[in-house]
Design an enzyme around this catalytic site. Sequence first.
Site, mmCIF file in Angstrom:
data_model
loop_
_atom_site.group_PDB
_atom_site.id
_atom_site.type_symbol
_atom_site.label_atom_id
_atom_site.label_comp_id
_atom_site.label_asym_id
_atom_site.label_seq_id
_atom_site.Cartn_x
_atom_site.Cartn_y
_atom_site.Cartn_z
ATOM 1 N N PRO A 2 25.268 -18.608 30.696
ATOM 2 C CG PRO A 2 26.249 -20.488 31.535
ATOM 3 C CD PRO A 2 26.349 -19.538 30.417
ATOM 4 C CD GLU A 3 23.660 -12.544 32.411
ATOM 5 O OE1 GLU A 3 23.733 -11.638 33.256
ATOM 6 O OE2 GLU A 3 22.969 -12.452 31.381
#
Length: 269
Positions: A2-3
């Site tokens: 996840p960014e």
Amino acid sequence: MPELPEVETTRRGIEPHVCGQRIDAVILRDTRLRWPISAEVAGLAGRQIEAVSRRGKYLLMRLDRGNLIWHLGMSGSMRILPVGAAAQSHEHVELQLANGQALKFRDPRRFGALLYSEPDPLQHRLLNRLGPEPLGEDFDTEYLHRRCRQRSAAIKNVLMNSHIVVGVGNIYASEALFRAGIRPTRAARRISRARIAGLVDAVREILATAIELGGTTLRDFTQADGNPGYFRHELQVYGNTGECRICGAPIKHVVLGQRSSYYCPECQS
DNA sequence: ATAATAACCTGAGGGC
DNA sequence: TGCCCTCAGGTTATTA
């Protein structure tokens, strides 16, 4: 995995279900995350979750006393499911709430983290030296140009450095540089102020659009309701082993800072 | 201070 | 089917 857009999507997904809720029970199935989950977390039953916020890729929960600091690492995700739903594999943490819902944290690779902080979590040693939020006012041309001015490192590595700007990971760094027409390998100090301005805009636009689409699902990321994110269809270069969608040139693949990087040799210089 | 590298961990997918 | 290898959305710690 996840960014920033995936973490923000997660935050928005869980917020309405957990905000204002009392924690009835904490279930710790595996405390061996990036750092061991402390015993304090096990004793949080009875506390109330008052707010869910985000700083970079960290999710923050303010309790009526103390704070939880979450990080999804490379493979973490959160789901909201009714208490009693069967646990999936690698579902290490579950917060059972007074409304009958459970917040479930799943993280196969265990690079994620769950920390408890009594004082302001923004002052925690992991957070207190982070760079500005890319969607905030402090991230502008003047700032990024100054931080790039002396650096010989590749611009992609600079973009992914959370002490310079938070939230930009491997996917969105590649995509933003494509949009800005800058090669990921270019030394940061060799980029003109005008092109830095374009890069700032590109980062902001890419991240904002990705948030609108619920993030990028490549393999296992899901939103809190189990749906995938749809930014994958907007990706121009990341994971592209074929041709540039703009000019048709073959997309180049290089490794920078141990991470796969993609760019168009025609569109990016 | 900056830059490069190793390390943490599991699972999926490809080649044989 | 099974084994071996490579790769994966992140970050810190260590070393030059």
